[in-house]
Design an enzyme around this catalytic site. Structure first.
Site, PDB file in Angstrom:
ATOM      1  N   TYR A  97     -16.151   1.036   2.154  1.00 45.80           N
ATOM      2  CA  TYR A  97     -16.750   2.092   2.206  1.00 45.80           C
ATOM      3  C   TYR A  97     -16.556   2.608   3.829  1.00 45.80           C
ATOM      4  CZ  TYR A  97     -20.617   5.792   2.425  1.00 45.80           C
ATOM      5  OH  TYR A  97     -21.354   6.996   2.562  1.00 45.80           O
ATOM      6  N   TRP A 134     -28.598   6.225   6.091  1.00 40.89           N
ATOM      7  CA  TRP A 134     -29.976   5.855   5.284  1.00 40.89           C
ATOM      8  C   TRP A 134     -30.775   7.133   4.627  1.00 40.89           C
ATOM      9  CZ3 TRP A 134     -33.361   1.327   7.786  1.00 40.89           C
ATOM     10  CH2 TRP A 134     -32.244   0.363   8.171  1.00 40.89           C
ATOM     11  N   THR A 166     -20.875   8.963   7.736  1.00 41.12           N
ATOM     12  CA  THR A 166     -21.724   7.848   7.809  1.00 41.12           C
ATOM     13  C   THR A 166     -21.773   6.978   8.820  1.00 41.12           C
ATOM     14  OG1 THR A 166     -22.043   5.764   6.453  1.00 41.12           O
ATOM     15  CG2 THR A 166     -19.674   6.512   6.470  1.00 41.12           C
TER      16      THR A 166
END
Ligand SMILES: NC(=O)c1ccc[n+]([C@@H]2O[C@H](COP(=O)([O-])OP(=O)(O)OC[C@H]3O[C@@H](n4cnc5c(N)ncnc54)[C@H](OP(=O)(O)O)[C@@H]3O)[C@@H](O)[C@H]2O)c1
Length: 289
Positions: free
Chosen positions: A133, A155, A109
């Site tokens: 996270y 996203w 991420t």
């Protein structure tokens, strides 16, 4: 060749499995492509014994590890669960892959970065996650040795599961005004576009970290405007706000700059994904058809 996909019922996992199935159909005359799609019920990656047993039985050549606990604010409230799934779960996948000599592609991420850079993040920039996270996903990256693939994305929006495009469509169909933050920037990315590159990198066993997003960048406000316009609603209905105006405040901090330079792909001469505007317009058309 046999490919195991973890988190196969998730937003990205679903598109990865569809992409693999399409390729398997196209390969009817060539070497076969067996796909084992494992959702959470079939394979809980936090359970070491289960992962070792499943991988030992399936004997995959490639594991695309898309399973994760992706609730960013939920992770902030329950760090043990976040690390058990995202970091330790990836340790289990890496260990099992070592036993059967499988190549692993791990989904990671943009939230591994703190967002303070004035430019887009390169694969070689230093991570500094702001949230549980992000830390748990970075922990997962560090469980893999250098020969495996890490795909960082951002996203993500797709046909399956909850995402910002679906939220905006739902709110847009209602009567009220909308407000979205204008001080977080990133690259909205189509789950289907992402899946194609994940599969290419995985089947090609490309080692190292790759940033993979649709091209260009916007804020959540900019994304909301485009979604409303593409769906035939008035984009002027959305107001820009700053993160500190969110009520209630979100438990997990988000990076202000989430833009990922897809440098490893670009410098390797790969075609980059289309613009985020194109990808999200296509997704809105699909969701509203
Ligand atoms: N979505 C984004 O914007 C985004 C951005 C950057 C990176 N990523 C990364 O991309 C990957 C895919 O994300 P996504 O958008 O597809 O998220 P998603 O829709 O939440 O999919 C994740 C899947 O993993 C499953 N899962 C959760 N805990 C598990 C466990 N212990 N064992 C096995 N499976 C488990 C979930 O099942 P349940 O639904 O049953 O819990 C879900 O089906 C993740 O690694 C994520 O970190 C996503």
């Amino acid at each position: 060749m046999r490919v195991l996909v973890t988190g196969a019922a998730g937003q990205v996992g679903t598109e990865i499995v569809s992409d693999l199935r399409r390729r398997a159909d196209e390969r009817r005359r060539g070497p076969s492509l067996d796909i084992v799609a494992a959702d959470r019920a079939a394979l809980d990656v936090a359970d070491r014994d289960a992962v070792l047993a499943a991988v030992g039985t399936i004997q995959p050549d490639i594991i695309i590890h898309a399973a994760a606990w992706t609730a960013v604010d939920g992770c902030e409230a329950d760090p043990d669960r976040a690390f058990a799934v995202n970091a330790l779960g990836t340790r289990h996948v890496a260990e099992a892959a070592r036993v059967v000599r499988a190549h692993v592609c791990y989904l990671s991420t943009d939230y591994v970065f703190d967002g303070t850079s004035p430019r887009a993040y390169l694969e070689w920039d230093e991570p500094n996650p702001l949230s549980v996270y992000g830390r748990s996903k970075l922990g997962g990256e560090r469980e893999l040795d250098g020969g495996h693939t890490v795909v960082r994305t951002a996203w993500v929006c797709g046909r399956v599961g909850a995402n910002m495009v679906k939220t905006v469509l739902r709110l847009g169909a209602g009567p009220g005004g909308l407000s979205f933050v204008d001080d977080q920037r990133g690259s909205p990315t189509s789950a289907a576009d992402l899946a194609r590159v994940v599969v290419d990198l995985s089947l090609g066993r490309h080692p190292g970290i790759f940033h993979v997003t649709n091209q260009g960048a916007t804020s959540w406000y900019g994304l909301a405007r485009l979604v409303l316009g593409a769906a035939g609603f008035d984009p002027e209905r959305v107001q820009p706000i700053s993160t500190r105006d969110l009520t209630p405040p979100r438990p997990a901090a988000r990076p202000a700059n989430s833009v990922l330079d897809n440098a490893a792909l670009r410098l390797s001469g790969w075609n980059l994904l289309p613009s985020w505007e194109q990808a999200i317009s296509d997704l809105v058309a699909e969701l509203t058809a």
